[in-house]
Design an enzyme around this catalytic site. Structure first.
Site, PDB file in Angstrom:
ATOM      1  N   SER A  76       0.859  -1.182   0.000  1.00 27.64           N
ATOM      2  CA  SER A  76       0.000   0.000   0.000  1.00 27.64           C
ATOM      3  C   SER A  76       0.893   1.229   0.000  1.00 27.64           C
ATOM      4  O   SER A  76       2.075   1.149   0.392  1.00 27.64           O
ATOM      5  CB  SER A  76      -0.891  -0.002   1.253  1.00 27.64           C
ATOM      6  OG  SER A  76      -1.475   1.259   1.483  1.00 27.64           O
ATOM      7  N   TYR A 136      -2.212   0.329  10.604  1.00 27.98           N
ATOM      8  CA  TYR A 136      -2.161  -0.241   9.259  1.00 27.98           C
ATOM      9  C   TYR A 136      -0.793   0.013   8.620  1.00 27.98           C
ATOM     10  O   TYR A 136      -0.181  -0.902   8.048  1.00 27.98           O
ATOM     11  CB  TYR A 136      -3.275   0.367   8.413  1.00 27.98           C
ATOM     12  CG  TYR A 136      -3.324  -0.119   6.985  1.00 27.98           C
ATOM     13  CD1 TYR A 136      -3.734  -1.409   6.681  1.00 27.98           C
ATOM     14  CD2 TYR A 136      -2.982   0.729   5.927  1.00 27.98           C
ATOM     15  CE1 TYR A 136      -3.799  -1.854   5.368  1.00 27.98           C
ATOM     16  CE2 TYR A 136      -3.055   0.301   4.608  1.00 27.98           C
ATOM     17  CZ  TYR A 136      -3.457  -0.997   4.334  1.00 27.98           C
ATOM     18  OH  TYR A 136      -3.521  -1.421   3.030  1.00 27.98           O
TER      19      TYR A 136
END
Length: 225
Positions: A128, A141
């Site tokens: 990501s 995250y």
């Protein structure tokens, strides 16, 4: 299964995972990994040479890997995103996030390393933009994705016979992104985000690169509308 190369794609029931499966289907037999057996079966029926491979990513014993005699590619696409200030993150938030985004990836990869080594295979990790920069509200995250990036870099050095590619997609029009926007308290408009098929094609480009080429990292961002 045929004599074509075999790819296992986790998180294949929707979003980026299913898009990657579609991009690899013309060249690979597919094992579609995930927990939603119905969605996996629907996708398997759509793609020749594909079969549903339902299992719980946090319990890799449920994958029944003893039946897997060959594996050329594994794509780790499954993941979760729990957002919020670090001061509000619970131990359970940290454990759940790292269990899915890091620990399960490492364990599943270790279990299939013998097949990957024999095939001179390929590990693809869907990371990501949060694996490159940590923003407020994304700490848990981002920490998991930074860890995944480190895992990929170390695996690449430890296993010279295996190609390892990290893919950093920007915001992508997926059910996960819809949930992220809900957590952020914002509207979800898929037209503003990257098409999952674009990520799928980027993964296929890395997997299908000529044997002399090792594409180690791919950044994929949506163009301004």
């Amino acid at each position: 299964m045929t004599d074509r190369p075999v790819a296992l794609v986790t998180g294949a029931s929707s979003g980026i995972g299913s898009a990657i499966a579609r991009s690899l289907a013309p060249t690979h037999d597919l094992l579609l990994g995930g927990r939603d057996e119905t969605s996996l079966s629907v996708l398997a029926a759509e793609l020749p040479g594909a079969q549903a491979w339902p299992f719980d990513l946090t319990n890799t014993a449920s994958a029944d890997l003893s039946a897997l005699s060959r594996l050329d590619v594994i794509v780790h696409s499954a993941g979760i995103a729990l957002l919020g200030p670090l001061a509000e993150a619970t131990q359970d938030d940290w454990r759940r996030t790292f269990d899915v985004n890091v620990f399960a990836v490492a364990e599943l990869t270790n279990l299939v390393l013998p097949q990957l080594r024999a095939a001179g295979g390929h590990v693809v990790l869907i990371n990501s933009g949060a694996g490159l920069a940590a923003n407020p509200g994304w700490g848990v995250y981002a920490a998991s994705k930074f860890a995944l990036r480190a895992y990929a870099d170390a695996l690449r050095g430890d296993e010279p016979s295996v190609r390892v590619t990290t893919v950093y997609p920007g915001r992508t029009a997926t059910p996960m992104q819809e949930d992220v926007r809900r957590q952020e308290g914002g509207e979800y408009d898929p037209s503003k985000y990257l098409d999952p098929a674009s990520v799928g094609r980027a993964v296929a480009a890395a997997v299908l690169a000529t044997p002399d080429a090792h594409i180690t990292e791919i950044n994929v961002r949506s163009r301004p509308h």
